[in-house]
Design a protein around this motif. Structure first.
Motif, PDB file in Angstrom:
ATOM      1  N   GLY A 121      49.381 -38.116 -25.062  1.00  0.00           N
ATOM      2  CA  GLY A 121      48.552 -38.627 -23.976  1.00  0.00           C
ATOM      3  C   GLY A 121      48.698 -40.125 -23.788  1.00  0.00           C
ATOM      4  O   GLY A 121      48.775 -40.613 -22.650  1.00  0.00           O
ATOM      5  N   THR A 122      48.726 -40.873 -24.895  1.00  0.00           N
ATOM      6  CA  THR A 122      48.875 -42.325 -24.786  1.00  0.00           C
ATOM      7  C   THR A 122      50.227 -42.690 -24.180  1.00  0.00           C
ATOM      8  O   THR A 122      50.315 -43.588 -23.319  1.00  0.00           O
TER       9      THR A 122
ATOM     10  N   MET B 217      50.401 -44.563 -20.575  1.00  0.00           N
ATOM     11  CA  MET B 217      51.006 -45.885 -20.489  1.00  0.00           C
ATOM     12  C   MET B 217      52.173 -45.900 -19.509  1.00  0.00           C
ATOM     13  O   MET B 217      52.347 -46.872 -18.760  1.00  0.00           O
ATOM     14  N   ALA B 218      52.979 -44.839 -19.517  1.00  0.00           N
ATOM     15  CA  ALA B 218      54.107 -44.786 -18.588  1.00  0.00           C
ATOM     16  C   ALA B 218      53.617 -44.810 -17.141  1.00  0.00           C
ATOM     17  O   ALA B 218      54.120 -45.581 -16.306  1.00  0.00           O
TER      18      ALA B 218
ATOM     19  N   CYS C 132      52.712 -47.787 -12.147  1.00  0.00           N
ATOM     20  CA  CYS C 132      51.809 -47.997 -11.020  1.00  0.00           C
ATOM     21  C   CYS C 132      51.410 -49.467 -10.901  1.00  0.00           C
ATOM     22  O   CYS C 132      51.410 -50.033  -9.804  1.00  0.00           O
ATOM     23  N   ALA C 133      51.092 -50.099 -12.029  1.00  0.00           N
ATOM     24  CA  ALA C 133      50.677 -51.502 -11.994  1.00  0.00           C
ATOM     25  C   ALA C 133      51.820 -52.406 -11.549  1.00  0.00           C
ATOM     26  O   ALA C 133      51.606 -53.365 -10.789  1.00  0.00           O
TER      27      ALA C 133
ATOM     28  N   ALA D  82      49.638 -54.000 -25.643  1.00  0.00           N
ATOM     29  CA  ALA D  82      49.037 -53.572 -26.910  1.00  0.00           C
ATOM     30  C   ALA D  82      47.562 -53.231 -26.732  1.00  0.00           C
ATOM     31  O   ALA D  82      47.073 -52.230 -27.273  1.00  0.00           O
ATOM     32  N   VAL D  83      46.850 -54.039 -25.951  1.00  0.00           N
ATOM     33  CA  VAL D  83      45.419 -53.790 -25.743  1.00  0.00           C
ATOM     34  C   VAL D  83      45.195 -52.496 -24.958  1.00  0.00           C
ATOM     35  O   VAL D  83      44.359 -51.659 -25.330  1.00  0.00           O
ATOM     36  N   ILE D  84      45.937 -52.301 -23.874  1.00  0.00           N
ATOM     37  CA  ILE D  84      45.756 -51.097 -23.063  1.00  0.00           C
ATOM     38  C   ILE D  84      46.178 -49.862 -23.839  1.00  0.00           C
ATOM     39  O   ILE D  84      45.557 -48.795 -23.715  1.00  0.00           O
ATOM     40  N   THR D  85      47.222 -49.973 -24.660  1.00  0.00           N
ATOM     41  CA  THR D  85      47.621 -48.845 -25.502  1.00  0.00           C
ATOM     42  C   THR D  85      46.508 -48.453 -26.453  1.00  0.00           C
ATOM     43  O   THR D  85      46.223 -47.258 -26.657  1.00  0.00           O
ATOM     44  N   LEU D  86      45.853 -49.447 -27.037  1.00  0.00           N
ATOM     45  CA  LEU D  86      44.737 -49.150 -27.936  1.00  0.00           C
ATOM     46  C   LEU D  86      43.593 -48.496 -27.177  1.00  0.00           C
ATOM     47  O   LEU D  86      42.958 -47.552 -27.682  1.00  0.00           O
TER      48      LEU D  86
END
Length: 311
Positions: free
Chosen positions: A105-106, A110-111, A116-117, A217-221
């Motif tokens: 899921g992570t 993230m992909a 999109c961003a 790293a923050v968004i992955t966490l």
């Protein structure tokens, strides 16, 4: 009549520092001591319940019975609760399900979020404004629980691990943070790479992402903690008990709805305390987040504040 001689107004000394606001002044010793005491109480309020949970999970049935429940002072350490939980069965299977769902899921979230961003950070991209407005609208308006369940059911995702990933795969807030960070990257750097013949995917992979390690790293966490702690989707879309993740099994143990096979017999015979099992499952659920958080902690300020301010 005596003439009044006015004194010339004193000019400010060029070397004198301008007055600073009160919040920029150097703290006094009393202020430092007060901050230290307040932080100590805050840490104690956080660590004290965790201490009780860990100590109770490592205590024998006799120690728990003598303490009348939760144990504060350890009297001998035993790993029987963890040994029984990890010896195979529902809890071990649930932990593996949670790990696999969190990893898959992570990676998927993230992909999708990064692509999109990055597309929204390029002002000339196709449908940039309409896609951004649509994403922002979803932050304030939702179809509701019943339409979401009907959609998942019509797609044939019930009793499937995809039901634990796809309904909550993307967070618009995380996309906006990534977009703000990407927009802060120097446009001259991107233009120079494009002149050298680099395409969008190469620019994203070799230039944008290496410069965005902090926010990534923050968004992955954020995504990983969300998947690891999720329980509602499993209780809603899964009917097979063997497919339940660790959080749902923990809820069953805490609410004493059903004891996993093997543990129930050990609890009935007095070899194991049910409270120790509940605390051990809580420790297993908290351990991955507690281990990973310190490694990402140094990225929080740069990853969150920079992306939010520049966005």
């Amino acid at each position: 009549m005596t003439a009044v001689v006015e004194k010339p107004a004193s000019r400010p000394r060029p070397w004198a520092a301008p007055p600073r606001p009160a919040w920029e002044e150097e703290p006094s010793r009393a202020g430092l001591a007060g901050k230290g005491i307040a932080l100590s109480f805050a840490c104690l309020a956080i660590l004290f319940p965790l201490w009780i949970v860990v100590v109770t999970s490592l205590s024998s049935r006799k120690t728990i019975d003598e303490a009348g429940g939760l144990v504060l002072v350890p009297e001998g350490i035993t790993f029987i609760a963890y040994r029984e939980l990890l010896s195979g069965g529902q809890v071990t299977r649930a932990a593996l399900v949670s790990i696999l769902v969190t990893l898959a899921g992570t990676l998927f979230s993230m992909a999708v979020s990064v692509l999109c961003a990055y597309g929204l950070s390029r002002s000339g991209s196709l449908g940039h404004r309409w896609i951004l407005m649509t994403l922002l609208a979803t932050m304030f308006f939702s179809a509701g629980l019943i339409p979401t369940y009907l959609l998942v059911q019509s797609l044939g995702l019930t009793d499937s691990y995809l039901a634990l990933i796809l309904p909550s795969a993307v967070s618009v807030f995380n996309i906006l943070v990534l977009r703000g960070f990407f927009m802060g990257i120097s446009q001259e750097l991107v233009d120079s790479a494009r002149i050298d013949g680099a395409g969008d995917f190469r620019i994203l992979w070799q230039i944008v992402m290496p410069l965005s390690r902090a926010v990534l790293a923050v968004i992955t966490l954020f995504y990983a903690v969300g998947y690891w702690s999720a329980w509602f989707n499993a209780s809603l879309y899964l009917n097979d008990q063997d497919m339940m993740p660790l959080q749902n099994v923990m809820i069953q143990l805490v609410q004493k709805q059903e004891a996993p096979v093997g543990l129930g017999q050990a609890i009935k015979t007095g070899q194991l305390s049910g409270l120790a099992v509940q605390m051990a499952v809580m420790v297993m659920a908290l351990l991955p987040v507690a281990v990973l958080s310190p490694f990402v902690q140094r990225h929080f300020k740069k990853g969150m504040l920079t992306g939010a301010v520049k966005g």
